[in-house]
Design a protein around this motif. Structure first.
Motif, PDB file in Angstrom:
ATOM      1  N   TYR A  19       0.826  -1.213   0.000  1.00 35.75           N
ATOM      2  CA  TYR A  19       0.000   0.000   0.000  1.00 35.75           C
ATOM      3  C   TYR A  19       0.857   1.259   0.000  1.00 35.75           C
ATOM      4  O   TYR A  19       0.526   2.248  -0.652  1.00 35.75           O
ATOM      5  CB  TYR A  19      -0.959   0.012   1.192  1.00 35.75           C
ATOM      6  N   PHE A  20       1.950   1.228   0.733  1.00 36.79           N
ATOM      7  CA  PHE A  20       2.852   2.386   0.777  1.00 36.79           C
ATOM      8  C   PHE A  20       3.443   2.656  -0.615  1.00 36.79           C
ATOM      9  O   PHE A  20       3.451   3.793  -1.081  1.00 36.79           O
ATOM     10  CB  PHE A  20       3.968   2.145   1.799  1.00 36.79           C
ATOM     11  N   LEU A  21       3.920   1.607  -1.288  1.00 35.50           N
ATOM     12  CA  LEU A  21       4.477   1.777  -2.633  1.00 35.50           C
ATOM     13  C   LEU A  21       3.405   2.219  -3.632  1.00 35.50           C
ATOM     14  O   LEU A  21       3.664   3.050  -4.504  1.00 35.50           O
ATOM     15  CB  LEU A  21       5.147   0.482  -3.093  1.00 35.50           C
ATOM     16  N   LEU A  22       2.206   1.683  -3.498  1.00 31.52           N
ATOM     17  CA  LEU A  22       1.105   2.094  -4.366  1.00 31.52           C
ATOM     18  C   LEU A  22       0.775   3.571  -4.157  1.00 31.52           C
ATOM     19  O   LEU A  22       0.523   4.302  -5.126  1.00 31.52           O
ATOM     20  CB  LEU A  22      -0.126   1.230  -4.101  1.00 31.52           C
ATOM     21  N   THR A  23       0.809   4.017  -2.920  1.00 34.36           N
ATOM     22  CA  THR A  23       0.559   5.423  -2.614  1.00 34.36           C
ATOM     23  C   THR A  23       1.632   6.310  -3.229  1.00 34.36           C
ATOM     24  O   THR A  23       1.330   7.360  -3.802  1.00 34.36           O
ATOM     25  CB  THR A  23       0.508   5.642  -1.091  1.00 34.36           C
ATOM     26  N   LEU A  24       2.900   5.885  -3.132  1.00 31.75           N
ATOM     27  CA  LEU A  24       3.979   6.669  -3.722  1.00 31.75           C
ATOM     28  C   LEU A  24       3.837   6.767  -5.234  1.00 31.75           C
ATOM     29  O   LEU A  24       4.008   7.845  -5.812  1.00 31.75           O
ATOM     30  CB  LEU A  24       5.339   6.059  -3.372  1.00 31.75           C
ATOM     31  N   ILE A  25       3.531   5.667  -5.872  1.00 32.99           N
ATOM     32  CA  ILE A  25       3.361   5.665  -7.327  1.00 32.99           C
ATOM     33  C   ILE A  25       2.164   6.523  -7.714  1.00 32.99           C
ATOM     34  O   ILE A  25       2.216   7.304  -8.671  1.00 32.99           O
ATOM     35  CB  ILE A  25       3.213   4.219  -7.854  1.00 32.99           C
ATOM     36  N   SER A  26       1.069   6.411  -6.973  1.00 30.22           N
ATOM     37  CA  SER A  26      -0.126   7.209  -7.269  1.00 30.22           C
ATOM     38  C   SER A  26       0.159   8.693  -7.087  1.00 30.22           C
ATOM     39  O   SER A  26      -0.304   9.519  -7.872  1.00 30.22           O
ATOM     40  CB  SER A  26      -1.277   6.797  -6.357  1.00 30.22           C
ATOM     41  N   PHE A  27       0.899   9.036  -6.058  1.00 23.54           N
ATOM     42  CA  PHE A  27       1.218  10.442  -5.826  1.00 23.54           C
ATOM     43  C   PHE A  27       2.036  11.000  -6.976  1.00 23.54           C
ATOM     44  O   PHE A  27       1.793  12.108  -7.439  1.00 23.54           O
ATOM     45  CB  PHE A  27       1.971  10.610  -4.505  1.00 23.54           C
ATOM     46  N   LYS A  28       2.989  10.239  -7.452  1.00 20.90           N
ATOM     47  CA  LYS A  28       3.816  10.711  -8.573  1.00 20.90           C
ATOM     48  C   LYS A  28       2.986  10.895  -9.829  1.00 20.90           C
ATOM     49  O   LYS A  28       3.182  11.846 -10.577  1.00 20.90           O
ATOM     50  CB  LYS A  28       4.954   9.730  -8.816  1.00 20.90           C
ATOM     51  N   MET A  29       2.046   9.989 -10.068  1.00 23.38           N
ATOM     52  CA  MET A  29       1.211  10.090 -11.262  1.00 23.38           C
ATOM     53  C   MET A  29       0.192  11.224 -11.147  1.00 23.38           C
ATOM     54  O   MET A  29      -0.174  11.835 -12.146  1.00 23.38           O
ATOM     55  CB  MET A  29       0.463   8.772 -11.501  1.00 23.38           C
ATOM     56  N   LEU A  30      -0.270  11.511  -9.940  1.00 23.49           N
ATOM     57  CA  LEU A  30      -1.347  12.471  -9.755  1.00 23.49           C
ATOM     58  C   LEU A  30      -0.865  13.841  -9.306  1.00 23.49           C
ATOM     59  O   LEU A  30      -1.658  14.639  -8.820  1.00 23.49           O
ATOM     60  CB  LEU A  30      -2.350  11.919  -8.739  1.00 23.49           C
ATOM     61  N   ILE A  31       0.423  14.136  -9.458  1.00 29.21           N
ATOM     62  CA  ILE A  31       0.928  15.409  -8.970  1.00 29.21           C
ATOM     63  C   ILE A  31       0.369  16.583  -9.778  1.00 29.21           C
ATOM     64  O   ILE A  31       0.064  17.643  -9.225  1.00 29.21           O
ATOM     65  CB  ILE A  31       2.464  15.421  -8.930  1.00 29.21           C
ATOM     66  N   VAL A  32       0.185  16.421 -11.084  1.00 27.08           N
ATOM     67  CA  VAL A  32      -0.376  17.511 -11.907  1.00 27.08           C
ATOM     68  C   VAL A  32      -1.831  17.787 -11.527  1.00 27.08           C
ATOM     69  O   VAL A  32      -2.197  18.954 -11.328  1.00 27.08           O
ATOM     70  CB  VAL A  32      -0.214  17.194 -13.407  1.00 27.08           C
ATOM     71  N   PRO A  33      -2.674  16.762 -11.384  1.00 30.77           N
ATOM     72  CA  PRO A  33      -4.036  17.068 -10.913  1.00 30.77           C
ATOM     73  C   PRO A  33      -4.055  17.708  -9.525  1.00 30.77           C
ATOM     74  O   PRO A  33      -4.918  18.535  -9.242  1.00 30.77           O
ATOM     75  CB  PRO A  33      -4.735  15.710 -10.902  1.00 30.77           C
ATOM     76  N   PHE A  34      -3.094  17.360  -8.655  1.00 30.14           N
ATOM     77  CA  PHE A  34      -3.030  18.003  -7.339  1.00 30.14           C
ATOM     78  C   PHE A  34      -2.692  19.487  -7.474  1.00 30.14           C
ATOM     79  O   PHE A  34      -3.186  20.304  -6.701  1.00 30.14           O
ATOM     80  CB  PHE A  34      -1.998  17.320  -6.440  1.00 30.14           C
ATOM     81  N   VAL A  35      -1.872  19.849  -8.447  1.00 32.82           N
ATOM     82  CA  VAL A  35      -1.553  21.262  -8.678  1.00 32.82           C
ATOM     83  C   VAL A  35      -2.818  22.002  -9.106  1.00 32.82           C
ATOM     84  O   VAL A  35      -3.106  23.102  -8.602  1.00 32.82           O
ATOM     85  CB  VAL A  35      -0.430  21.409  -9.726  1.00 32.82           C
ATOM     86  N   TYR A  36      -3.601  21.415 -10.012  1.00 34.02           N
ATOM     87  CA  TYR A  36      -4.859  22.038 -10.428  1.00 34.02           C
ATOM     88  C   TYR A  36      -5.842  22.143  -9.260  1.00 34.02           C
ATOM     89  O   TYR A  36      -6.526  23.156  -9.091  1.00 34.02           O
ATOM     90  CB  TYR A  36      -5.510  21.258 -11.573  1.00 34.02           C
ATOM     91  N   LEU A  37      -5.923  21.077  -8.466  1.00 33.84           N
ATOM     92  CA  LEU A  37      -6.819  21.080  -7.309  1.00 33.84           C
ATOM     93  C   LEU A  37      -6.409  22.157  -6.317  1.00 33.84           C
ATOM     94  O   LEU A  37      -7.264  22.901  -5.802  1.00 33.84           O
ATOM     95  CB  LEU A  37      -6.820  19.699  -6.646  1.00 33.84           C
ATOM     96  N   ASP A  38      -5.129  22.271  -6.047  1.00 30.08           N
ATOM     97  CA  ASP A  38      -4.632  23.302  -5.143  1.00 30.08           C
ATOM     98  C   ASP A  38      -4.974  24.689  -5.678  1.00 30.08           C
ATOM     99  O   ASP A  38      -5.394  25.573  -4.928  1.00 30.08           O
ATOM    100  CB  ASP A  38      -3.120  23.153  -4.965  1.00 30.08           C
ATOM    101  N   PHE A  39      -4.814  24.874  -6.986  1.00 32.33           N
ATOM    102  CA  PHE A  39      -5.129  26.166  -7.591  1.00 32.33           C
ATOM    103  C   PHE A  39      -6.611  26.493  -7.431  1.00 32.33           C
ATOM    104  O   PHE A  39      -6.981  27.611  -7.066  1.00 32.33           O
ATOM    105  CB  PHE A  39      -4.736  26.168  -9.069  1.00 32.33           C
ATOM    106  N   GLU A  40      -7.456  25.512  -7.703  1.00 39.55           N
ATOM    107  CA  GLU A  40      -8.903  25.765  -7.615  1.00 39.55           C
ATOM    108  C   GLU A  40      -9.345  26.020  -6.178  1.00 39.55           C
ATOM    109  O   GLU A  40     -10.217  26.853  -5.931  1.00 39.55           O
ATOM    110  CB  GLU A  40      -9.694  24.596  -8.215  1.00 39.55           C
TER     111      GLU A  40
END
Length: 131
Positions: A9-30
Motif C-alpha cells: 500500500y505504501f508503494l502504491l501510494t507513492l506511485i499514485s502520488f507521482k502520477m497524480l501530482i499535476v491534478p493536485f496542482v490544479y486542485l490546489d489552484f482551484e
C-alpha cells in the motif's frame, strides 16, 4: 503477511502520488484561487489583464514538468553510465583473462615449444654475406 500489505500500500501510494501530482496542482489552484489572485499573482496590480492567477498556475505546472524532465534525464544518464561500466568491465575482464592465459603458458613447466627441425632451422637464419 500483514507487513507485506503495508509495504504494498505504501508503494502504491507513492506511485499514485507521482502520477497524480499535476491534478493536485490544479486542485490546489482551484481550492486557493481567491488567495492566489489576491496575494500570489504576478499581475494582481493590473486587473485589466484578467490573469486571475493563471500565471501562478503556469509557473507551478512548469516546475512540475521541469522536475519530471530532470528526473528522466537523470535516469537516462544513470542507465548510460551503467551500460558503459558493464561494457568496460567486460572488456577489462576479457583482456585480463587473455593476458593471464598468456602468462600461464609462458610460466607453465609443462609447456614446451615445438622442436625445430633441420629444415626450419635452415630456412630461419640470416643471409650469409660474401665479401
Amino acid at each position: 503477511m500483514n507487513g507485506k500489505k503495508v509495504i504494498a500500500y505504501f508503494l502504491l501510494t507513492l506511485i499514485s502520488f507521482k502520477m497524480l501530482i499535476v491534478p493536485f496542482v490544479y486542485l490546489d489552484f482551484e481550492l486557493r484561487k481567491e488567495f492566489i489572485i489576491k496575494n500570489l499573482c504576478e499581475n494582481r496590480f493590473k486587473p485589466q489583464l484578467h490573469c486571475d492567477g493563471k500565471c501562478y498556475l503556469a509557473k507551478q505546472l512548469h516546475k512540475v514538468a521541469e522536475g519530471h524532465a530532470r528526473e528522466e534525464a537523470q535516469k537516462q544518464d544513470d542507465a548510460f553510465k551503467k551500460i558503459i561500466q558493464d561494457v568496460f568491465d567486460e572488456v577489462a575482464l576479457t583482456i585480463s583473462s587473455v593476458s593471464i592465459s598468456y602468462f600461464e603458458r609462458i610460466n607453465n613447466a609443462h609447456y614446451q615449444p615445438n622442436p625445430t627441425t633441420d629444415f626450419t632451422s635452415s630456412l630461419l637464419r640470416p643471409p650469409a654475406f660474401v665479401l
